[in-house]
Design a protein around this motif. Structure first.
Motif, PDB file in Angstrom:
ATOM      1  N   LYS A  39      -5.578  -1.116  19.644  1.00  0.00           N
ATOM      2  CA  LYS A  39      -6.038  -2.139  18.817  1.00  0.00           C
ATOM      3  C   LYS A  39      -5.542  -1.956  17.178  1.00  0.00           C
ATOM      4  O   LYS A  39      -5.222  -0.862  16.917  1.00  0.00           O
ATOM      5  N   MET A  40      -5.410  -3.149  16.669  1.00  0.00           N
ATOM      6  CA  MET A  40      -4.633  -2.972  15.436  1.00  0.00           C
ATOM      7  C   MET A  40      -5.816  -3.855  14.229  1.00  0.00           C
ATOM      8  O   MET A  40      -6.361  -4.863  14.784  1.00  0.00           O
ATOM      9  N   VAL A  41      -5.791  -3.312  13.159  1.00  0.00           N
ATOM     10  CA  VAL A  41      -6.292  -4.008  11.996  1.00  0.00           C
ATOM     11  C   VAL A  41      -5.390  -4.502  10.895  1.00  0.00           C
ATOM     12  O   VAL A  41      -4.550  -3.462  10.438  1.00  0.00           O
ATOM     13  N   VAL A  42      -5.334  -5.648  10.630  1.00  0.00           N
ATOM     14  CA  VAL A  42      -4.247  -6.329   9.633  1.00  0.00           C
ATOM     15  C   VAL A  42      -4.835  -6.617   8.390  1.00  0.00           C
ATOM     16  O   VAL A  42      -5.846  -7.358   8.352  1.00  0.00           O
ATOM     17  N   LEU A  43      -4.380  -6.048   7.225  1.00  0.00           N
ATOM     18  CA  LEU A  43      -4.955  -6.535   6.084  1.00  0.00           C
ATOM     19  C   LEU A  43      -3.958  -7.010   5.003  1.00  0.00           C
ATOM     20  O   LEU A  43      -3.163  -6.347   4.688  1.00  0.00           O
ATOM     21  N   GLN A  44      -3.985  -8.046   4.666  1.00  0.00           N
ATOM     22  CA  GLN A  44      -2.860  -8.852   3.823  1.00  0.00           C
ATOM     23  C   GLN A  44      -3.709  -9.328   2.530  1.00  0.00           C
ATOM     24  O   GLN A  44      -4.952  -9.809   2.356  1.00  0.00           O
ATOM     25  N   GLY A  45      -3.063  -8.902   1.346  1.00  0.00           N
ATOM     26  CA  GLY A  45      -3.661  -8.883   0.033  1.00  0.00           C
ATOM     27  C   GLY A  45      -2.781  -8.464  -1.019  1.00  0.00           C
ATOM     28  O   GLY A  45      -1.676  -8.458  -1.073  1.00  0.00           O
ATOM     29  N   ALA A  46      -3.417  -8.368  -2.165  1.00  0.00           N
ATOM     30  CA  ALA A  46      -2.617  -8.006  -3.362  1.00  0.00           C
ATOM     31  C   ALA A  46      -3.304  -6.861  -4.302  1.00  0.00           C
ATOM     32  O   ALA A  46      -4.552  -6.626  -4.201  1.00  0.00           O
ATOM     33  N   VAL A  47      -2.510  -5.829  -4.967  1.00  0.00           N
ATOM     34  CA  VAL A  47      -3.260  -5.028  -6.009  1.00  0.00           C
ATOM     35  C   VAL A  47      -3.368  -5.786  -7.255  1.00  0.00           C
ATOM     36  O   VAL A  47      -2.200  -6.144  -7.878  1.00  0.00           O
ATOM     37  N   PRO A  48      -4.381  -5.665  -7.799  1.00  0.00           N
ATOM     38  CA  PRO A  48      -4.403  -6.166  -9.348  1.00  0.00           C
ATOM     39  C   PRO A  48      -3.565  -5.158 -10.241  1.00  0.00           C
ATOM     40  O   PRO A  48      -3.345  -3.961  -9.985  1.00  0.00           O
ATOM     41  N   ARG A  49      -3.090  -5.756 -11.254  1.00  0.00           N
ATOM     42  CA  ARG A  49      -2.379  -5.122 -12.468  1.00  0.00           C
ATOM     43  C   ARG A  49      -3.038  -3.999 -12.948  1.00  0.00           C
ATOM     44  O   ARG A  49      -2.193  -2.913 -13.281  1.00  0.00           O
ATOM     45  N   ASP A  50      -4.240  -3.926 -12.988  1.00  0.00           N
ATOM     46  CA  ASP A  50      -5.068  -2.835 -13.683  1.00  0.00           C
ATOM     47  C   ASP A  50      -5.835  -2.077 -12.842  1.00  0.00           C
ATOM     48  O   ASP A  50      -6.745  -1.338 -13.189  1.00  0.00           O
ATOM     49  N   ALA A  51      -5.336  -2.062 -11.196  1.00  0.00           N
ATOM     50  CA  ALA A  51      -6.277  -1.378 -10.425  1.00  0.00           C
ATOM     51  C   ALA A  51      -6.010   0.021 -10.449  1.00  0.00           C
ATOM     52  O   ALA A  51      -5.248   0.810 -10.772  1.00  0.00           O
ATOM     53  N   ARG A  52      -7.257   0.852 -10.415  1.00  0.00           N
ATOM     54  CA  ARG A  52      -7.322   2.329 -10.348  1.00  0.00           C
ATOM     55  C   ARG A  52      -7.233   3.013  -8.950  1.00  0.00           C
ATOM     56  O   ARG A  52      -6.689   3.776  -8.532  1.00  0.00           O
ATOM     57  N   PHE A  74      -9.049   5.602   3.837  1.00  0.00           N
ATOM     58  CA  PHE A  74      -7.898   5.188   3.547  1.00  0.00           C
ATOM     59  C   PHE A  74      -8.073   4.857   1.965  1.00  0.00           C
ATOM     60  O   PHE A  74      -8.565   3.777   1.595  1.00  0.00           O
ATOM     61  N   ASN A  75      -7.512   5.586   1.165  1.00  0.00           N
ATOM     62  CA  ASN A  75      -7.878   5.513  -0.122  1.00  0.00           C
ATOM     63  C   ASN A  75      -6.648   5.701  -1.170  1.00  0.00           C
ATOM     64  O   ASN A  75      -6.269   6.798  -1.631  1.00  0.00           O
ATOM     65  N   PRO A  76      -5.847   4.763  -1.421  1.00  0.00           N
ATOM     66  CA  PRO A  76      -4.937   4.556  -2.384  1.00  0.00           C
ATOM     67  C   PRO A  76      -5.410   4.482  -3.934  1.00  0.00           C
ATOM     68  O   PRO A  76      -6.321   4.059  -4.277  1.00  0.00           O
ATOM     69  N   ARG A  77      -4.700   5.551  -4.661  1.00  0.00           N
ATOM     70  CA  ARG A  77      -5.100   5.838  -6.001  1.00  0.00           C
ATOM     71  C   ARG A  77      -4.096   5.521  -7.140  1.00  0.00           C
ATOM     72  O   ARG A  77      -2.753   6.214  -7.053  1.00  0.00           O
ATOM     73  N   PHE A  78      -4.239   4.595  -7.864  1.00  0.00           N
ATOM     74  CA  PHE A  78      -3.077   4.196  -8.860  1.00  0.00           C
ATOM     75  C   PHE A  78      -3.230   4.646 -10.225  1.00  0.00           C
ATOM     76  O   PHE A  78      -2.279   4.526 -11.124  1.00  0.00           O
TER      77      PHE A  78
END
Length: 314
Positions: A39-52, A74-78
């Motif tokens: 099974k697959m989960v697809v996520l389409q979006g954008a990262v805000p310019r001030d994202a943390r 799953f935790n991206p940190r900017f």
């Protein structure tokens, strides 16, 4: 459909769900049929310019108190000196040892396409079509039934798909499949041109939702003279699925009738040398013969019927 009419039992691997468009974050939704290998989960979006930071959690229930176990976090940190992704598992209220992935493939102010492909022992994650990481399960995948999205993220669409049924035994990322989810506002009848006809390896994808009181659904492939050369037809009156020839001859497809009112469906057609292979909701259902010359002469795909059309690609 009469209130007393019973639907045919459908195995979990047939249960898909409509994509969600522009959900408000935080967003929590049930994963119909849970997760399973393939099974697959697809996520389409954008990262805000001030994202943390943001996180995508594959949870074992949606309770608030006590906090549910999280099989895949799953935790991206900017906001750090070196942006990175943390993957972890929450079990019994306690985080396990985290895994850190440097070289973050996501960027502030940029759009993205995340694909989570679930295998038997690990999940693979790609970003914009490129493999980024893999994370081994620490909790059984069968326990996962909820998706949660939180933090600094703008989500355009979330989709739930099965791996290509035509790739026997394959557990790699599908190739040639567009995962960009389109707007659901596609009017019927809906047509797409085929400037070069069909060629071996080409895949046609149609996804939609059956309406409340349906009668028919058809997918037609027509030549330059607008003559239908082959048609896939679902009839809700007698609950049959068939290939229809240009002369009106029907060849019934022996398979469970999976088109039901207010249920999501996915039709895949794979063109191969002299035939079209069919799959419904991730399950292969055989093929229909069509000469290679006829395939190359096809110039139009047309979809009609009592459905709401989410995606059509060829």
């Amino acid at each position: 459909m009469a209130p007393e009419e019973k639907l045919d039992p459908i195995p979990d691997n047939f249960i898909l769900q409509p994509p969600a468009f522009h959900p408000v974050v935080p967003y929590v939704t049930t994963i119909f049929g849970g997760l399973h290998a393939g099974k697959m989960v697809v996520l389409q979006g954008a990262v805000p310019r001030d994202a943390r930071r943001f996180q995508v959690d594959f949870q074992c229930s949606c309770s608030l108190d006590p906090r549910p176990d999280i099989a895949v976090h799953f935790n991206p940190r900017f906001h750090t000196t070196r942006p990175h992704v943390i993957c972890n598992t929450l079990h019994g209220g306690y985080w396990q040892m985290e895994t850190r992935w440097p070289g973050l493939a996501l960027q502030r102010g940029a759009s993205f396409l995340l694909l989570f492909l679930f295998g038997n022992e690990e999940v693979k994650v790609s970003v914009n079509g490129q493999h980024f990481l893999h994370y081994r399960y620490r909790l059984p995948l069968s326990r996962v039934d909820t998706l949660g999205i939180f933090g600094d993220i703008s989500v355009q669409a979330v989709g739930f798909l099965n791996i290509s049924p035509f790739a026997e035994g394959s557990r790699e990322y599908p190739t040639g499949h567009p995962f960009l989810l389109q707007s659901p506002e596609l009017e019927l009848p809906c047509s797409r041109t085929l400037p070069q006809g069909l060629w071996p390896g080409q895949v046609i994808i149609v996804r939609g939702l059956v309406l409340q009181e349906p009668k028919t659904f058809t997918l037609s492939l027509r030549d330059e003279a607008a003559h239908t050369q082959v048609m896939l037809r679902a009839c809700f009156m007698d609950r049959t699925l068939a290939w229809v020839s240009p002369w009106g001859r029907k060849t019934l497809i022996s398979a469970p009738f999976l088109f039901h009112p207010q249920r999501f469906f996915e039709v895949l057609l794979l063109c191969q040398e002299g035939e079209l292979k069919l799959a419904l909701n991730g399950q292969g259902l055989g093929a229909t013969s069509l000469s290679q010359q006829s395939l190359e002469r096809l110039r139009e795909l047309q979809v009609r019927g009592n459905i709401q059309l989410y995606c059509i690609h060829c």
